[in-house]
Every structure is written in structure tokens, then in C-alpha cells.
Design an enzyme around this catalytic site. Structure first.
Site, mmCIF file in Angstrom:
data_model
loop_
_atom_site.group_PDB
_atom_site.id
_atom_site.type_symbol
_atom_site.label_atom_id
_atom_site.label_comp_id
_atom_site.label_asym_id
_atom_site.label_seq_id
_atom_site.Cartn_x
_atom_site.Cartn_y
_atom_site.Cartn_z
ATOM 1 N N ARG A 69 0.867 -1.187 0.000
ATOM 2 C CA ARG A 69 0.000 0.000 0.000
ATOM 3 C C ARG A 69 0.897 1.228 0.000
ATOM 4 O O ARG A 69 1.928 1.247 0.666
ATOM 5 C CB ARG A 69 -0.866 0.024 1.258
ATOM 6 C CG ARG A 69 -1.971 -1.000 1.268
ATOM 7 C CD ARG A 69 -2.908 -0.759 2.419
ATOM 8 N NE ARG A 69 -2.291 -1.053 3.695
ATOM 9 C CZ ARG A 69 -1.860 -0.164 4.560
ATOM 10 N NH1 ARG A 69 -1.977 1.134 4.302
ATOM 11 N NH2 ARG A 69 -1.312 -0.526 5.697
ATOM 12 N N TYR A 210 -1.297 -3.659 -6.755
ATOM 13 C CA TYR A 210 -0.987 -4.445 -5.558
ATOM 14 C C TYR A 210 -2.019 -4.292 -4.437
ATOM 15 O O TYR A 210 -2.405 -3.170 -4.077
ATOM 16 C CB TYR A 210 0.386 -4.044 -5.002
ATOM 17 C CG TYR A 210 1.001 -5.177 -4.195
ATOM 18 C CD1 TYR A 210 1.804 -6.137 -4.818
ATOM 19 C CD2 TYR A 210 0.747 -5.332 -2.845
ATOM 20 C CE1 TYR A 210 2.339 -7.203 -4.101
ATOM 21 C CE2 TYR A 210 1.276 -6.390 -2.120
ATOM 22 C CZ TYR A 210 2.074 -7.325 -2.753
ATOM 23 O OH TYR A 210 2.590 -8.372 -2.046
ATOM 24 N N LYS A 219 -9.416 -2.170 1.833
ATOM 25 C CA LYS A 219 -9.094 -0.968 2.603
ATOM 26 C C LYS A 219 -9.910 0.231 2.123
ATOM 27 O O LYS A 219 -10.347 1.059 2.908
ATOM 28 C CB LYS A 219 -7.603 -0.668 2.494
ATOM 29 C CG LYS A 219 -6.710 -1.820 2.919
ATOM 30 C CD LYS A 219 -6.931 -2.181 4.366
ATOM 31 C CE LYS A 219 -5.949 -3.258 4.807
ATOM 32 N NZ LYS A 219 -6.184 -3.673 6.195
ATOM 33 N N HIS A 239 -10.586 -1.711 11.734
ATOM 34 C CA HIS A 239 -9.471 -2.560 11.289
ATOM 35 C C HIS A 239 -9.223 -3.600 12.385
ATOM 36 O O HIS A 239 -8.262 -3.497 13.142
ATOM 37 C CB HIS A 239 -8.250 -1.651 11.086
ATOM 38 C CG HIS A 239 -7.104 -2.298 10.391
ATOM 39 N ND1 HIS A 239 -5.821 -1.822 10.472
ATOM 40 C CD2 HIS A 239 -7.029 -3.391 9.589
ATOM 41 C CE1 HIS A 239 -5.010 -2.573 9.756
ATOM 42 N NE2 HIS A 239 -5.713 -3.533 9.205
ATOM 43 N N SER A 261 -1.050 -2.956 10.916
ATOM 44 C CA SER A 261 -0.709 -3.937 9.887
ATOM 45 C C SER A 261 0.551 -4.720 10.267
ATOM 46 O O SER A 261 1.497 -4.139 10.805
ATOM 47 C CB SER A 261 -0.458 -3.218 8.562
ATOM 48 O OG SER A 261 -1.549 -2.406 8.256
ATOM 49 N N CYS A 263 1.104 -6.986 12.554
ATOM 50 C CA CYS A 263 1.391 -7.195 13.985
ATOM 51 C C CYS A 263 0.752 -8.483 14.486
ATOM 52 O O CYS A 263 0.565 -8.655 15.690
ATOM 53 C CB CYS A 263 0.860 -6.029 14.812
ATOM 54 S SG CYS A 263 1.932 -4.612 14.787
ATOM 55 N N ASP A 286 -9.155 -9.237 9.580
ATOM 56 C CA ASP A 286 -8.650 -7.892 9.256
ATOM 57 C C ASP A 286 -9.659 -6.768 9.490
ATOM 58 O O ASP A 286 -9.262 -5.687 9.900
ATOM 59 C CB ASP A 286 -8.186 -7.869 7.790
ATOM 60 C CG ASP A 286 -7.297 -6.674 7.462
ATOM 61 O OD1 ASP A 286 -6.447 -6.315 8.294
ATOM 62 O OD2 ASP A 286 -7.458 -6.095 6.379
ATOM 63 N N ARG A 378 2.366 -12.073 0.030
ATOM 64 C CA ARG A 378 0.998 -12.329 0.509
ATOM 65 C C ARG A 378 0.416 -13.631 -0.020
ATOM 66 O O ARG A 378 0.804 -14.117 -1.067
ATOM 67 C CB ARG A 378 0.086 -11.190 0.036
ATOM 68 C CG ARG A 378 0.456 -9.820 0.558
ATOM 69 C CD ARG A 378 -0.022 -9.623 1.959
ATOM 70 N NE ARG A 378 0.298 -8.305 2.476
ATOM 71 C CZ ARG A 378 -0.432 -7.669 3.394
ATOM 72 N NH1 ARG A 378 -1.512 -8.221 3.881
ATOM 73 N NH2 ARG A 378 -0.054 -6.489 3.827
HETATM 74 C C1 OXD Z 1 -2.826 -4.105 5.894
HETATM 75 C C2 OXD Z 1 -3.423 -5.297 5.297
HETATM 76 O O1 OXD Z 1 -1.877 -3.554 5.326
HETATM 77 O O2 OXD Z 1 -4.304 -5.898 5.926
HETATM 78 O O3 OXD Z 1 -3.294 -3.691 6.957
HETATM 79 O O4 OXD Z 1 -3.052 -5.661 4.168
HETATM 80 MN MN MN Z 2 -5.001 -4.828 7.610
#
Ligand code: OXD
Ligand code: MN
Length: 603
Positions: A69, A210, A219, A239, A261, A263, A286, A378
Site C-alpha cells: 500500500r 498491488y 481498505k 481494522h 498492519s 502485527c 482484518d 501475501r
Molecule cells: C494491511 C493489510 O496492510 O491488511 O493492513 O493488508
Molecule cells: Mn489490515
């Protein structure tokens, strides 16, 4: 938000702007997915994986300039700059549209425009929202099939729901007559725009193929645009993962957790408890959409239908359920490949292979001294492939939320767990939570701590002060006895030698158990200046190889370090400006006096 009758005209208008060679309406069938994948393999954009080891799975490799991102190129183009607040990039919507229209003009030349009707949320849920993504990327289309409910059924649902959120996406690499395509077409960084027009509920994304930049349901829709709709309609788009914990007595509770993100949200959502008799099942990893029912309680749905998880570090040790979820029918992006066409990344089980093809499609041997997989590599997989997906994960009525966890990577100061004194105190905790910056975003500041309120910093579609006020206002509509309890957890505290004090992963179930028992009113706690902390005996550490004194340290509070934290929160709050809710200023003042009082008593 457009009305259903506007759909055909909008598609037509966008096609006239982007000039694709054809328009294809997706029906969402497996056959369609297989055909698209076959085409991508033919074009050498997808690599089919070993049919025995990883059936039905494919690997993709992005351009090295398009790997995450891009927050610097993400915009909230509200009518007034003030409404985007200090944490978002703002451009005047008229100016931004002018710029982007120039980019979109002819941007799909030589390509197909896929029309993807998709639904965020289970069919039949009052909260679910329909989006229509127009994209010139077959890779994006295949990912959307796994990540959302997509296709014909959604168009049927549109008849009832009436409205949809328009999402336009182009990779920004038109093909002129005879021009050869790239394996991962994208536009240069300065032409990439991930744009949101909150008043219109409109998403325009250009130049990146991406993840969150391109899979616009995630998102862009389910967080940034949904957060604005949620504020206006008094619900919440967060989130957060959603998990279900069941006790040995068979009692189940649902918990949410907001971590920045990368974590460990996916790991926690699929955790395998290390305490006998307890089970954890997954609802989402998520995003959670929450609303308050007439009983004054909060309920949650997972708007997504799949996982777009960070592969790096995922192993049978860290997350066996994720490893089992991705055994088949999975899309991998930017992982490394073994010589027998299986996937590999740093942290996966087993010895490091002698030879790999790395994510840049180059030969790799351990002596290369470079990661073979990209740190933000990913997997995309349907949620129902997860062996511990809870049977009720698609319940349109949602699940009753008993606890909300917030947290991040904090090597010092923040204890393993503490419980908020009230809803507003919990919102205070969420407002000041922070984490070290990781590879999920492109940033120069990897390693530094940034405050990330409820892990929503890059995802709030409006002013952060108004967002925090919305949390306070949601609380006012009920009372603390009915609302979920809020907890701050920190699995990442380190000792002086720099070693983690807490083993994490499956052992986090020991903390979930304490939370579970708190919500039942049976676990003891000590009242401290920062909130309720577990007594040492109330955390079940049987069989846990903790270093001597580790639990004490994990549950200790250094009031001087906390007073420094207070100062840092004060300066952070100043950056929010005059929209910071008074209730939060008061929470900070109350915390400060409790800490001073404690110090006086200790002296
Ligand atoms: C993020 C994701 O970046 O879930 O938070 O991809
Ligand atoms: Mn996320």
C-alpha cells in the site's frame, strides 16, 4: 453511492473514458476464475504451482516498484480540507478528478475492462454493502473472487439493496497497437493515485495493481469509505479481527482486536490455544463492521470473504491454521519458489533450500544475503478453507462482542495486558496505541513508533478527531455494563537484553482466557493508575517456560516511564487539534493525576 439504475450508464461512461478493447461482466463462477487463471498462465503473468503440493494455486510476481500500500499516494478528497483532518493526504476533489481523468483517458486501451459486482458482508445482513469494481486487471479480478462475495448473486442483491459504491481501477499501462504487455503492468509512482471521494462514496484508483491499492473492496471500501458511512449512520467500520473463544465448559464469547498492519492479527485470529480445553475459532482476520442493536450491545460481521495475509513468517509454528488454509486454491504474490514449484518465504518451516527463484524471479542461494521473498509477500485464500473458521462466520446478524483488544509492538512501558476502567478510558487506550513501523507500508521510518489510533491511521476516511468522537458517541448510546470491555495487549515487550518477555503465538490464549474470565466477572485484577491488571496468579502460566521474573516484569508499571508516555500522548493529541474530543483530554488528565498520586504514595 449510485442507484442501481445508474449502473449501466456509469459503466458505459467509464468505458468511454478508459477506452478498453472490451467490457466483460463477471459472473463469479469457478469456471470464470479458472478461465482467467488459464489466460494469466498463458500470458506468463501467473506461475502454476506444484499440483500435488499446492493444487489449484498460482504465484504472481509484482514489479519491484509496486509491492505494498502506498500511503503517500492515498488521498481523501473531501469537499473541505478540514474534513480530511491532519492524518490524511487531501486534494481538492475537483482538481483531483481533473488530474485523474487525464490519466484514465485511454488508460485501458488494448485491455479488457472487468465489471466486478461484489458484496462486502454476508448476504442478508443489514450492514452489507455492494460495490462494483471496474478494473483492467485479471489478477485483481481473481483476487476479488477469493476476497469478496462476487458475481451474479450480487447483481440480484442489488435489486433489493438499490445502491452500490462505484470503484474504478486501472493499472495505468495502456497497450497501443502492437505494444507488448509487461508481466506486471503499473504506472510510475508519481502517477499512482488511490483516491476516495467520501461525500460521493466514490473510489478511484490508478497506477498500482498491488493489494489494498487495487482490491478496492478491502481498505478503500470496507475501511475508508465505510468509516464515513458508518459515522453518518451510527455504526463502526474497524481494522479488527474477530475471533471466537470457547471455554472448557462450552461457553463461547467473541472478541475483536485492532493491531496495526503486520502485527499478528491473522495469527491471533487463527490461534491454537496452549491451555487444555480451550478453543479459538476465526470469524475474520482484518476488518470488522459493528453496530448496536436495540439491546444496547455491539454486534460484528466480517465484511470480507477471504484472507489477504502476510506470508512472510507464517509457518506451522506461528500459524498452523493459516498454513492449512493455503494448502490449495491459493494465490501467492511475491513469495519465492522452490525448484519443484512450491512456495517459500523467510520464516516458513524446514531448512532453507539450497536454491530458489526469488520474488524478483532471479536465482537465489543462501549466499545471496538478500531475502528470497518480499517482506510484504501475501497469500489470498477464501476464508472457508480455514480449518477453524467458525460455523457462524457468515451469520448476517453478526456475533455479540464481549471484548475489544487494542495493541501494537511496544518493546517497553506497556504491560502484557491491562483493562480499561470504562468505555471512554478504553477509547483513550485505542486513541494512543502505537506500533513500530513495518514493511506492510512503504516508509522510510521502519522501526520507529507511530501512534495509530485503533490501527486505523491509514484507513480513517475523515478527520481523526471526529473519528475518536464517534467512538465516544457510540458509547453514549448504551452503558458500560452492556458495552464490550476494552483491553490493551502488548505481546512485544522486551527485557533489557532485547529479548521478548512473552512467548506469544498460541500462548496468547492464556491472556484471552483472563479476558474471557474478566468478562464473566470471575478473574481477579489489581486496580492500578493505568487500569486493571491481572494478579500474577490469575494468568494461567502452567507449562510455560517463562524466564524467572518475566511475568512480574510483564505486569509491572513504571510510573516514570508512564509519565513520559503521557507527555508523548500530549504532543500527539496536539497534532489532532481542536477536534480532539474533550472526553479524551479528560482521560489523559485523569491518568496523569492517578500516576502522580501513585508516585506520592510510593515516596
Ligand atoms: C494491511 C493489510 O496492510 O491488511 O493492513 O493488508
Ligand atoms: Mn489490515
Amino acid at each position: 453511492m449510485y442507484k442501481k439504475e445508474e449502473l449501466k450508464d456509469w459503466v458505459q461512461e467509464m468505458a468511454e473514458l478508459c477506452e478498453p478493447k472490451e467490457i466483460y461482466w463477471c459472473d463469479g463462477t469457478d469456471e470464470e476464475y479458472n478461465n482467467l487463471m488459464a489466460m494469466l498462465v498463458e500470458e506468463k503473468k501467473a506461475v502454476p504451482l506444484n499440483e500435488v503440493k499446492r493444487p489449484g494455486s498460482f504465484a504472481f510476481f509484482s514489479d519491484p516498484s509496486d509491492v505494498a500500500r502506498i500511503e503517500d499516494r492515498t488521498f481523501i478528497a473531501s469537499l473541505h480540507k478540514e474534513d480530511a483532518g491532519p492524518t490524511n493526504n487531501w486534494i481538492d476533489p475537483v482538481e483531483l478528478k481533473e488530474k485523474m481523468i487525464k490519466l484514465y483517458r485511454g488508460s485501458m486501451r488494448g485491455r479488457t475492462m472487468y465489471v466486478i459486482p461484489f458484496m462486502m458482508g454476508p448476504f442478508g445482513s443489514p450492514l452489507s454493502k455492494i460495490g462494483i469494481e471496474l478494473t483492467d486487471s485479471a489478477y485483481v479480478t481473481c483476487n476479488m473472487k477469493l476476497m469478496t462475495r462476487m458475481g451474479r448473486d450480487v447483481l440480484k442483491e442489488l435489486e433489493a439493496k438499490n445502491e452500490f459504491i462505484p470503484c474504478l481501477h486501472s493499472v495505468g499501462y495502456p497497450l497501443e497497437e502492437g505494444q507488448e504487455d509487461l508481466l506486471w503492468p503499473a504506472a510510475p509512482l508519481e502517477d499512482k493515485y488511490i483516491s476516495h471521494f467520501p461525500e460521493e462514496r466514490l473510489i478511484w484508483s490508478y497506477g498500482s495493481g498491488y493489494g489494498g491499492n487495487a482490491l478496492l473492496g478491502k481498505k478503500c471500501l470496507a475501511l475508508r469509505i465505510a468509516s464515513v458511512i458508518a459515522r453518518d449512520e451510527m455504526w463502526m467500520a474497524e481494522h479488527m479481527l474477530i475471533l471466537k473463544v470457547t471455554s472448557p465448559q462450552g461457553l463461547s464469547k467473541y472478541m475483536l482486536a485492532a493491531f496495526p498492519s503486520a502485527c499478528g492479527k491473522t495469527n491471533l485470529a487463527m490461534l491454537v490455544p496452549t491451555i487444555p480445553g480451550w478453543t479459538v475459532e476465526t470469524i475474520g482476520d482484518d476488518i470488522a463492521w459493528l453496530w448496536m442493536k436495540d439491546d444496547g450491545r455491539l454486534y460484528a460481521i466480517n465484511p470480507e470473504a477471504g484472507f489477504f495475509g502476510v506470508a512472510k513468517g507464517t509457518s506451522f509454528r506461528s500459524n498452523p491454521n493459516a498454513m492449512m488454509s493455503i494448502r490449495k486454491n491459493t494465490i501467492f504474490t511475491n513469495v519465492a519458489l522452490t525448484d519443484d514449484h512450491d512456495v517459500w518465504w523467510e520464516g516458513i518451516d524446514g531448512p532453507v533450500p539450497e536454491h530458489l527463484m526469488d520474488w524478483k524471479k532471479e536465482d537465489w542461494t543462501p549466499s545471496k544475503n538478500m531475502p528470497a521473498a518480499h517482506p510484504n509477500c501475501r497469500f489470498t485464500v477464501k476464508a472457508d478453507q480455514c480449518p477453524v473458521i467458525a460455523p457462524e462466520w457468515e451469520n448476517p446478524e453478526g456475533v455479540l462482542v464481549s471484548a475489544i483488544l487494542v495493541g501494537g509492538r511496544r518493546p517497553t512501558t506497556i504491560p502484557l495486558i491491562h483493562e480499561a476502567l470504562s468505555w471512554n478510558h478504553g477509547v483513550f487506550m485505542g486513541s494512543m496505541m502505537g506500533s513500530e513501523i513495518t514493511a506492510a507500508i512503504l516508509s522510510k521510518n521502519i522501526g520507529q513508533v507511530r501512534r495509530d489510533p485503533f490501527a486505523m491511521l491509514p484507513f480513517i476516511g475523515y478527520h481523526v478527531g471526529d473519528y475518536l468522537k464517534h467512538w465516544i458517541d457510540m458509547g453514549k448510546r448504551s452503558n458500560d455494563a452492556l458495552l464490550p470491555k476494552i483491553y490493551y495487549v502488548n505481546w512485544f515487550r522486551k527485557d533489557e537484553a532485547g529479548d521478548y518477555l512473552w512467548p506469544g503465538f498460541g500462548h496468547n490464549s492464556r491472556v484471552l482466557k483472563w479476558i474471557f474470565e474478566r468478562t464473566e466477572g470471575i478473574a481477579p485484577a489489581n486496580l492500578t493508575p493505568i487500569g486493571y491488571l491481572p494478579t500474577e496468579e490469575s494468568i494461567d502460566v502452567r507449562g510455560l517456560p517463562l524466564k524467572h521474573g518475566a511475568l512480574q516484569e510483564l505486569l509491572s508499571i513504571d510510573t516514570y516511564a508512564w509519565l513520559d508516555e503521557v507527555k508523548s500522548i500530549e504532543s500527539y493529541y496536539q497534532t489532532i487539534g481542536n477536534k480532539l474530543p474533550k472526553a479524551l483530554k479528560m482521560e489523559l488528565e485523569k491518568l496523569t493525576s492517578r500516576l502522580h498520586y501513585e508516585n506520592l504514595n510510593q515516596e
